[in-house]
Scaffold this motif. Structure first.
Motif, short mmCIF file in Angstrom:
data_model
loop_
_atom_site.label_atom_id
_atom_site.label_comp_id
_atom_site.label_asym_id
_atom_site.label_seq_id
_atom_site.Cartn_x
_atom_site.Cartn_y
_atom_site.Cartn_z
N ALA A 65 0.82 -1.21 0.00
CA ALA A 65 0.00 0.00 0.00
C ALA A 65 0.86 1.26 0.00
O ALA A 65 0.46 2.29 -0.55
CB ALA A 65 -0.94 0.00 1.21
N LEU A 66 2.04 1.18 0.60
CA LEU A 66 2.94 2.33 0.65
C LEU A 66 3.93 2.35 -0.52
O LEU A 66 4.77 3.25 -0.61
CB LEU A 66 3.72 2.34 1.98
CG LEU A 66 2.89 2.60 3.23
CD1 LEU A 66 3.73 2.40 4.48
CD2 LEU A 66 2.27 3.99 3.20
N GLY A 67 3.82 1.36 -1.40
CA GLY A 67 4.72 1.31 -2.55
C GLY A 67 6.14 0.96 -2.18
O GLY A 67 7.09 1.43 -2.81
N ARG A 68 6.32 0.14 -1.17
CA ARG A 68 7.66 -0.22 -0.70
C ARG A 68 7.92 -1.72 -0.84
O ARG A 68 8.52 -2.34 0.03
CB ARG A 68 7.84 0.21 0.76
CG ARG A 68 7.75 1.69 0.99
CD ARG A 68 8.71 2.50 0.11
NE ARG A 68 10.10 2.19 0.35
CZ ARG A 68 10.92 2.92 1.07
NH1 ARG A 68 10.51 4.03 1.63
NH2 ARG A 68 12.18 2.56 1.23
N THR A 69 7.50 -2.30 -1.93
CA THR A 69 7.71 -3.74 -2.11
C THR A 69 9.17 -4.10 -2.32
O THR A 69 9.54 -5.27 -2.20
CB THR A 69 6.87 -4.30 -3.28
OG1 THR A 69 7.17 -3.55 -4.45
CG2 THR A 69 5.38 -4.21 -2.97
N GLU A 70 10.02 -3.10 -2.61
CA GLU A 70 11.46 -3.42 -2.75
C GLU A 70 12.00 -3.96 -1.42
O GLU A 70 12.96 -4.72 -1.42
CB GLU A 70 12.27 -2.21 -3.24
CG GLU A 70 12.48 -1.12 -2.21
CD GLU A 70 11.34 -0.10 -2.11
OE1 GLU A 70 11.49 0.87 -1.35
OE2 GLU A 70 10.30 -0.28 -2.77
N TRP A 71 11.39 -3.57 -0.31
CA TRP A 71 11.79 -4.14 0.99
C TRP A 71 11.58 -5.65 0.96
O TRP A 71 12.40 -6.41 1.45
CB TRP A 71 10.97 -3.56 2.12
CG TRP A 71 11.30 -2.17 2.52
CD1 TRP A 71 12.34 -1.40 2.08
CD2 TRP A 71 10.59 -1.38 3.46
NE1 TRP A 71 12.30 -0.17 2.68
CE2 TRP A 71 11.25 -0.12 3.53
CE3 TRP A 71 9.47 -1.60 4.23
CZ2 TRP A 71 10.81 0.89 4.37
CZ3 TRP A 71 9.04 -0.58 5.06
CH2 TRP A 71 9.71 0.65 5.12
N LEU A 72 10.45 -6.06 0.43
CA LEU A 72 10.14 -7.48 0.38
C LEU A 72 11.09 -8.21 -0.56
O LEU A 72 11.50 -9.33 -0.30
CB LEU A 72 8.68 -7.69 -0.06
CG LEU A 72 7.63 -6.97 0.80
CD1 LEU A 72 6.26 -7.13 0.18
CD2 LEU A 72 7.66 -7.46 2.24
N ASP A 73 11.44 -7.54 -1.66
CA ASP A 73 12.38 -8.14 -2.61
C ASP A 73 13.73 -8.42 -1.97
O ASP A 73 14.42 -9.36 -2.36
CB ASP A 73 12.57 -7.25 -3.84
CG ASP A 73 11.32 -7.18 -4.71
OD1 ASP A 73 10.52 -8.13 -4.67
OD2 ASP A 73 11.16 -6.18 -5.42
N THR A 74 14.13 -7.61 -1.00
CA THR A 74 15.43 -7.82 -0.36
C THR A 74 15.45 -9.09 0.49
O THR A 74 16.52 -9.59 0.82
CB THR A 74 15.84 -6.63 0.53
OG1 THR A 74 14.93 -6.50 1.62
CG2 THR A 74 15.90 -5.34 -0.26
N LEU A 75 14.29 -9.61 0.81
CA LEU A 75 14.22 -10.85 1.59
C LEU A 75 14.48 -12.08 0.73
O LEU A 75 14.76 -13.15 1.24
CB LEU A 75 12.85 -10.98 2.25
CG LEU A 75 12.48 -9.88 3.23
CD1 LEU A 75 11.05 -10.05 3.71
CD2 LEU A 75 13.44 -9.86 4.41
N ASP A 76 14.38 -11.92 -0.59
CA ASP A 76 14.61 -13.02 -1.52
C ASP A 76 16.09 -13.08 -1.85
O ASP A 76 16.58 -12.32 -2.66
CB ASP A 76 13.77 -12.82 -2.78
CG ASP A 76 14.00 -13.89 -3.82
OD1 ASP A 76 14.62 -14.93 -3.49
OD2 ASP A 76 13.56 -13.71 -4.96
N ASP A 77 16.82 -13.98 -1.23
CA ASP A 77 18.26 -14.05 -1.43
C ASP A 77 18.66 -14.98 -2.58
O ASP A 77 19.83 -15.27 -2.77
CB ASP A 77 18.98 -14.47 -0.15
CG ASP A 77 18.67 -15.90 0.26
OD1 ASP A 77 17.76 -16.50 -0.33
OD2 ASP A 77 19.33 -16.40 1.17
N THR A 78 17.70 -15.43 -3.37
CA THR A 78 18.03 -16.33 -4.47
C THR A 78 18.54 -15.56 -5.68
O THR A 78 18.99 -16.18 -6.63
CB THR A 78 16.81 -17.16 -4.90
OG1 THR A 78 15.80 -16.29 -5.40
CG2 THR A 78 16.28 -18.00 -3.76
N GLY A 79 18.44 -14.24 -5.64
CA GLY A 79 18.89 -13.45 -6.79
C GLY A 79 18.03 -13.69 -8.02
O GLY A 79 18.47 -13.53 -9.13
#
Length: 107
Positions: A65-79
């Motif tokens: 909702a805040l447009g901060r999904t890049e935070w979630l992407d940082t949790l994916d360490d598979t590259g």
């Protein structure tokens, strides 16, 4: 505001809540507006911002909702790579090549 592994869970909850609160305010939203945008209750926003326990679903919805999904992407360490388990699943779903059956001659 980077954390260290020495932070307790309570400290991390408070820090994450502060981050969400700061972004919400920066975007000019009150808690009710953010709750509506994220399809959650105002109480869930209050709990998240105050560091009083939030579900992963709440965190994901608020981040989106805040447009901060890049935070979630940082949790994916598979590259972006597919996991070995996912590779096996995909292989099972692939159509198998057809094989010809040879008919023996009747002698």
């Amino acid at each position: 505001m980077m954390g260290t592994p020495e932070h307790t869970t309570d400290e991390w909850e408070a820090r994450v809540g502060e981050q969400f609160r700061a972004i919400r305010i920066q975007q000019g939203l009150d808690q009710e507006a953010l709750a509506d945008r994220a399809s959650i209750s105002r109480g869930a926003v209050q709990n998240l911002e105050s560091g009083h326990g939030s579900s992963l679903v709440t965190i994901i919805k608020v981040a989106r909702a805040l447009g901060r999904t890049e935070w979630l992407d940082t949790l994916d360490d598979t590259g972006g790579e597919i996991s070995p388990i996912e590779m096996l699943r995909q292989k099972r779903l692939e159509p198998k090549p057809r094989q010809r059956v040879r008919m023996g001659s009747a002698s």
